[in-house]
Design a protein around this motif. Structure first.
Motif, PDB file in Angstrom:
ATOM      1  N   PRO A  18       0.706  -1.242   0.017  1.00 12.25           N
ATOM      2  CA  PRO A  18       0.006  -0.036   0.139  1.00 12.25           C
ATOM      3  C   PRO A  18       0.767   1.338   0.144  1.00 12.25           C
ATOM      4  N   GLY A  19       2.066   1.386  -0.483  1.00 14.01           N
ATOM      5  CA  GLY A  19       2.952   2.567  -0.542  1.00 14.01           C
ATOM      6  C   GLY A  19       2.613   3.208  -1.816  1.00 14.01           C
ATOM      7  N   PHE A  20       3.055   4.598  -2.047  1.00 16.37           N
ATOM      8  CA  PHE A  20       2.723   5.202  -2.898  1.00 16.37           C
ATOM      9  C   PHE A  20       3.076   4.634  -4.374  1.00 16.37           C
ATOM     10  N   PRO A  21       2.160   4.462  -5.149  1.00 17.83           N
ATOM     11  CA  PRO A  21       2.344   3.487  -6.285  1.00 17.83           C
ATOM     12  C   PRO A  21       3.160   4.289  -7.419  1.00 17.83           C
ATOM     13  N   THR A  22       4.182   3.598  -8.257  1.00 21.65           N
ATOM     14  CA  THR A  22       5.087   3.762  -9.197  1.00 21.65           C
ATOM     15  C   THR A  22       4.256   4.633 -10.284  1.00 21.65           C
ATOM     16  N   ASP A  23       3.053   4.047 -10.442  1.00 24.21           N
ATOM     17  CA  ASP A  23       2.025   4.328 -11.610  1.00 24.21           C
ATOM     18  C   ASP A  23       1.618   5.831 -11.410  1.00 24.21           C
ATOM     19  N   MET A  24       1.858   6.410 -10.248  1.00 26.64           N
ATOM     20  CA  MET A  24       1.253   7.819 -10.207  1.00 26.64           C
ATOM     21  C   MET A  24       2.390   8.900  -9.885  1.00 26.64           C
ATOM     22  N   GLN A  25       3.921   8.366 -10.051  1.00 25.69           N
ATOM     23  CA  GLN A  25       4.992   8.779  -9.656  1.00 25.69           C
ATOM     24  C   GLN A  25       5.233  10.170 -10.912  1.00 25.69           C
ATOM     25  N   ALA A  26       4.977   9.851 -12.011  1.00 24.49           N
ATOM     26  CA  ALA A  26       5.400  10.965 -12.807  1.00 24.49           C
ATOM     27  C   ALA A  26       3.933  12.202 -12.834  1.00 24.49           C
ATOM     28  N   GLN A  27       2.758  11.670 -12.585  1.00 24.78           N
ATOM     29  CA  GLN A  27       1.616  12.568 -12.386  1.00 24.78           C
ATOM     30  C   GLN A  27       1.900  13.630 -11.234  1.00 24.78           C
ATOM     31  N   LEU A  28       2.436  12.933  -9.973  1.00 29.02           N
ATOM     32  CA  LEU A  28       2.746  13.654  -8.850  1.00 29.02           C
ATOM     33  C   LEU A  28       4.104  14.783  -9.271  1.00 29.02           C
ATOM     34  N   THR A  29       4.930  14.123 -10.015  1.00 24.70           N
ATOM     35  CA  THR A  29       6.190  15.136 -10.387  1.00 24.70           C
ATOM     36  C   THR A  29       5.589  16.300 -11.101  1.00 24.70           C
ATOM     37  N   VAL A  30       4.782  16.161 -12.032  1.00 28.32           N
ATOM     38  CA  VAL A  30       4.393  17.337 -12.727  1.00 28.32           C
ATOM     39  C   VAL A  30       3.677  18.306 -11.719  1.00 28.32           C
ATOM     40  N   LEU A  31       2.898  17.823 -11.137  1.00 38.21           N
ATOM     41  CA  LEU A  31       1.961  18.538 -10.048  1.00 38.21           C
ATOM     42  C   LEU A  31       3.028  19.310  -9.342  1.00 38.21           C
ATOM     43  N   MET A  32       3.977  18.769  -8.567  1.00 32.41           N
ATOM     44  CA  MET A  32       4.941  19.475  -7.828  1.00 32.41           C
ATOM     45  C   MET A  32       5.851  20.595  -8.587  1.00 32.41           C
ATOM     46  N   THR A  33       5.567  20.524  -9.941  1.00 34.40           N
ATOM     47  CA  THR A  33       6.382  21.744 -10.634  1.00 34.40           C
ATOM     48  C   THR A  33       5.686  22.881 -10.199  1.00 34.40           C
ATOM     49  N   GLN A  34       4.336  22.868  -9.755  1.00 37.28           N
ATOM     50  CA  GLN A  34       3.652  24.075  -9.506  1.00 37.28           C
ATOM     51  C   GLN A  34       3.418  24.220  -8.161  1.00 37.28           C
ATOM     52  N   ALA A  35       4.374  23.608  -7.227  1.00 37.22           N
ATOM     53  CA  ALA A  35       4.305  23.803  -5.730  1.00 37.22           C
ATOM     54  C   ALA A  35       5.317  24.958  -5.212  1.00 37.22           C
ATOM     55  N   GLU A  36       4.952  25.369  -4.137  1.00 40.63           N
ATOM     56  CA  GLU A  36       6.118  26.719  -3.909  1.00 40.63           C
ATOM     57  C   GLU A  36       7.058  26.170  -2.812  1.00 40.63           C
ATOM     58  N   GLY A  37       8.004  25.616  -3.372  1.00 42.42           N
ATOM     59  CA  GLY A  37       9.161  24.945  -2.930  1.00 42.42           C
ATOM     60  C   GLY A  37       9.881  23.943  -3.529  1.00 42.42           C
ATOM     61  N   ILE A  38      10.623  23.105  -2.856  1.00 43.94           N
ATOM     62  CA  ILE A  38      11.286  21.896  -3.647  1.00 43.94           C
ATOM     63  C   ILE A  38      11.000  20.657  -2.793  1.00 43.94           C
ATOM     64  N   SER A  39      10.583  19.832  -3.877  1.00 39.96           N
ATOM     65  CA  SER A  39      10.080  18.256  -3.676  1.00 39.96           C
ATOM     66  C   SER A  39      11.154  17.303  -4.131  1.00 39.96           C
ATOM     67  N   VAL A  40      11.107  16.363  -3.651  1.00 43.13           N
ATOM     68  CA  VAL A  40      11.907  15.360  -3.716  1.00 43.13           C
ATOM     69  C   VAL A  40      10.959  14.015  -3.913  1.00 43.13           C
ATOM     70  N   ILE A  41      11.172  13.259  -5.232  1.00 41.51           N
ATOM     71  CA  ILE A  41      10.496  12.284  -5.634  1.00 41.51           C
ATOM     72  C   ILE A  41      11.537  11.071  -5.912  1.00 41.51           C
ATOM     73  N   ARG A  42      11.365   9.987  -5.174  1.00 40.05           N
ATOM     74  CA  ARG A  42      12.242   8.877  -5.464  1.00 40.05           C
ATOM     75  C   ARG A  42      11.553   7.608  -5.986  1.00 40.05           C
ATOM     76  N   GLU A  43      12.097   7.332  -7.087  1.00 40.25           N
ATOM     77  CA  GLU A  43      11.451   6.134  -7.912  1.00 40.25           C
ATOM     78  C   GLU A  43      12.214   4.931  -7.461  1.00 40.25           C
ATOM     79  N   THR A  44      11.699   3.781  -6.718  1.00 39.95           N
ATOM     80  CA  THR A  44      12.317   2.740  -6.341  1.00 39.95           C
ATOM     81  C   THR A  44      11.847   1.462  -7.161  1.00 39.95           C
TER      82      THR A  44
END
Ligand code: EPZ
Length: 418
Positions: free
Chosen positions: A300-326
């Protein structure tokens, strides 16, 4: 070749229904191989991959009927073969799911080794090792797996990692083996649980699906089933991000929020308002987005199939996000395309550091895999100006009528023949 054109900058508003889950429907259609009568599936999405698995089953002598309205009947009463040819397997690696059921049903299978894949090597060594543990002989030659066994017998299968289709392949094979099988660590995805539920309705004796260890008591015979496919959790998650990235307000219906716990938690952390009902998600985003840290993981962790979608969302966030694909070793290919739209993302190994607050501008971009293409559509919805996404056949493998659904929410999106 077709391409998708998007005029960005329009907040999405309204209601959208999620289709059935591709990754649940695929193993369920294959499960029909385990019985000699008509199996009926409802809520099957009209997607390229579903047509591919249907074509493969027909090549094996299975009768596959599209009953319309998302209903499919699959009848494996008379099989005429046990071979999954290269030209089919290379278009869809999930074809390897027929391996275990064919050995269990016919005593042998000849399945092309899946070729490479854009997102990673994606070996199937655990599928093969598990089948050998169940007593199958395996020979690899001329690019094909040849597996055979007079009758599979139950075994203790220790997987190196909780492979989703590996768990499904072995669970289906073990259902007809003589004796008890344990699979651990088993994949815990909802699609695995759904398959186990259907196999039990067919007469199998499976316990523990959804936990780390699945136990299967083999039986001699399985009966046909009828089943309604669960909603696609990744499609639902993708629409939730579409609502957030356009600062819109969308109600997603016919979904299963209980399959999206990690995604909902992460969106809320990012400042997205998400209200979950039993089968609906109300998503709105009025305030600024906050940066997050996320590491993909097996369910039940964060799905790899949603990683790219979250990455693009974070381009609009105010600050620095770190997204690790495992999960996959090459699943950051969307970053290069996002940079062309103005994103500021640094990549080291499998870690993307997203420096947010960068307005996106429309550009011509290229899809590389299913979820990367969804991410580029989302980027286009948020970008100023026109975005053209080429190679949308990747998108059509996993999203049913996505441009119609988005247009109904107010997106300016249409398909063009390139
Ligand atoms: C399933 O693929 C999904 N496909 C994928 O969805 C999903 O991304 C993936 O699970 C992970 O959640 C279907 O269900 C049809 P894995 P699967 O075996 O089963 C390694 C989409 O977007 N591995 O769980 O192929 C593998 O290389 C698709 O709809 C081995 O090393 O994934 C990967 O790094 C993309 N040996 C990791 O495990 C094996 O024998 C997870 O793979 C099997 C897998």
């Amino acid at each position: 070749m077709q391409r998708m054109v998007i005029e960005g900058g329009y907040p999405l508003r309204g209601q959208v229904a999620v289709s059935g889950a591709k990754n649940a429907a695929l193993p369920l259609m294959v499960a029909a191989l385990l019985t000699d009568g008509p199996c009926e599936l409802a809520n099957v999405p009209a997607l390229g991959d579903i047509r591919t698995i249907g074509g493969l089953l027909q090549q094996l002598g299975v009768r596959v009927e599209d009953l319309g309205g998302g209903k499919v009947r699959v009848n494996a009463a008379r099989l005429s073969g046990y071979e999954a040819p290269y030209e089919l397997v290379k278009t869809m690696r999930a074809s390897v799911l027929v391996l275990g059921p064919l050995v269990a049903r016919c005593g042998q299978a000849r399945v092309s080794l899946p070729g490479g894949c854009a997102i990673g090597a994606r070996p199937i060594d655990q599928h093969l090792a598990g089948l050998q543990a169940l007593g199958a002989e395996i020979k690899l030659e001329h690019g094909y797996i040849h597996a055979w066994a007079r009758r599979l017998r139950g075994a203790d299968i220790r997987l190196r990692l909780p492979t989703v289709t590996g768990t499904e392949n072995l669970m289906m094979a073990a259902a007809l083996a003589a004796g008890r099988t344990r699979i651990t660590p088993a994949a815990r995805e909802p699609e695995v649980v759904c398959l186990a539920e259907v196999l039990n309705r067919m007469g199998a004796r499976i316990r523990g699906a959804g936990s780390e260890t699945i136990e299967i008591e083999g039986v001699a015979h399985l009966s046909p089933f009828q089943h309604t496919v669960i909603p696609d959790r990744i499609e639902a998650g993708t629409f939730a991000v579409a609502a957030a990235i356009t600062a819109g307000e969308v109600t997603i219906t016919h979904c299963r929020p209980d399959h999206l716990g990690a995604v909902i938690r992460k969106l809320r952390q990012a400042g997205v308002e998400v209200e979950a009902g039993p089968t609906t998600l109300a998503v709105r985003c009025k305030g600024p987005l906050r940066p997050v840290r996320v590491t993909t993981a097996p369910y039940p962790g964060f799905p790899t199939d949603m990683q790219a979608q979250l990455t693009v969302l974070m381009t609009q966030a105010e600050g620095i996000s770190v997204i690790r694909e495992t999960i996959f070793e090459n699943r950051l290919m969307h970053v290069a395309e996002l940079r062309r739209m103005g994103a500021h993302i640094a990549v080291r190994g499998q870690v993307a550091t997203v420096y947010g607050g960068t307005p996106l501008s429309g550009a011509e971009v290229m899809a590389t895999d299913l979820r990367a293409s969804a991410c580029l559509i989302l980027a286009g919805l948020a970008a100023q100006g026109r975005t053209v996404v080429s190679r949308v056949y990747h998108l059509d493998r996993g999203y049913e009528a996505i441009e119609e659904k988005l247009a109904l929410l107010g997106a300016r999106i249409w398909r063009e023949r390139a």
